[in-house]
Scaffold this active site. Structure first.
Site, PDB file in Angstrom:
ATOM      1  CB  THR A   1       0.258  -0.445   4.317  1.00 37.73           C
ATOM      2  OG1 THR A   1       0.515  -1.668   3.716  1.00 37.73           O
ATOM      3  CG2 THR A   1       0.488   0.392   2.767  1.00 37.73           C
TER       4      THR A   1
ATOM      5  CE  LYS B   1      -0.245  -3.996   0.945  1.00 34.39           C
ATOM      6  NZ  LYS B   1      -0.242  -3.897   2.234  1.00 34.39           N
TER       7      LYS B   1
ATOM      8  CE  LYS C   1      -3.196   3.130   5.363  1.00 31.16           C
ATOM      9  NZ  LYS C   1      -2.129   2.223   5.602  1.00 31.16           N
TER      10      LYS C   1
END
Length: 288
Positions: A97, A172, A240
């Site tokens: 990701t 995502k 993150k």
């Protein structure tokens, strides 16, 4: 069956690479900590390589699942990077990701070298990786995706091309935005149940069968009740990811007030020493 390289053997990559070996693919692995590569080869067969470049030599598909933008650049580029070892026509599949920006950057470099590139972040957590039941959202060219999809299927329950390079990463982000709000709502609901003197298990038994039901409720309520946060996706990684979401929202004009708020709640959890706790630990800040 294909010649496949897998770069990154964390809690996700280790079992994902294992599924590829179990499906009969010829798998070579690499990990920054070499002992993990050795352990994987001992468990699943295949071979561990000392560098990403050597792991990629002769591979038709190179899969990666590392940490962040900088980690991905490092394993792709440079004299020891995967791109240096890949032959023209090989396809790089990135399960990390990361930002859509670094995805497009690396896809451009790959294209210039005659390589395919598919961004393919996953959802489903450690359990999904171990059970081969991940949701995989992809970006890239249709031809590259069509070649890679049968390999990805080794650990996916659904795999879908969402658009050009970066579209998988953008999807995502949608996933992480949705999860952030769900986990906060679940945390507040179960915290309220505790304060009201209700049984969490009994509350969940009832409300999970109605409109309040969710994957998070079914799979996390018990560990939340027991104050156990050592299973699943870590808070550090969630922050993150949410940082990527919020930065991208600044660029495209999306309004994410709840996501921004939950990101700050996760920051509080980090300050409590919970950076490696899983994302369901949001309730810990309510129980203080």
């Amino acid at each position: 069956m294909a010649r496949v390289s897998f770069l990154g053997l964390g809690v996700m990559g280790f079992p994902m690479a294992g599924h590829l070996a179990a499906k009969g693919h010829e798998v070579t692995v690499w990990n920054r900590t070499a002992s993990k590569g050795t352990a994987w080869a001992e468990k699943h067969g295949g071979r561990a390589a000392p560098t990403a470049r050597e792991a990629a030599l002769g591979a038709e598909f190179v899969m990666a699942c590392v940490g962040n933008d900088d980690d991905l650049r490092a394993v792709c580029t440079g004299s020891d990077g995967a791109f240096a070892g890949m032959e023209a026509g090989a396809i790089f599949v990135d399960h990390t990701t990361v930002s859509a920006a670094v995805t497009r950057e690396l896809a451009g470099i790959a294209q210039s070298a005659g390589l395919g590139f598919v961004d393919a972040p996953v959802s489903g957590g450690q359990a999904g990786a171990e059970n081969g039941q991940l949701s995989v959202m992809c970006g890239g060219g249709a031809e590259d995706y069509a070649h890679a999809e049968p390999v990805i299927a080794g650990y996916a329950k659904i795999c879908k091309l969402m658009g050009p390079s970066g579209a998988g990463q953008l999807t995502k982000m949608c996933n992480q935005i949705a999860i952030a709000g769900l986990v906060q709502g679940l945390s507040e609901s179960l915290h309220f149940a505790e304060k009201a003197g209700l049984s969490i298990s009994e509350v969940v038994e009832v409300i999970s069968q109605g409109a309040a039901g969710s994957w998070q409720m079914q799979n996390r309520y018990k560990t939340i009740e027991e104050n156990r946060f050592d299973f699943g996706f870590a808070v550090d990684w969630m922050r993150k990811d949410l940082g990527i979401c919020l930065s991208t929202a600044d660029e495209n004009g999306a309004s994410l007030p709840v996501t921004a708020l939950v990101d700050q709640f996760y920051k509080e959890v980090q300050h409590m020493g919970g950076g490696r706790w899983d994302t369901s630990s949001l309730i810990a800040r309510l129980r203080r």
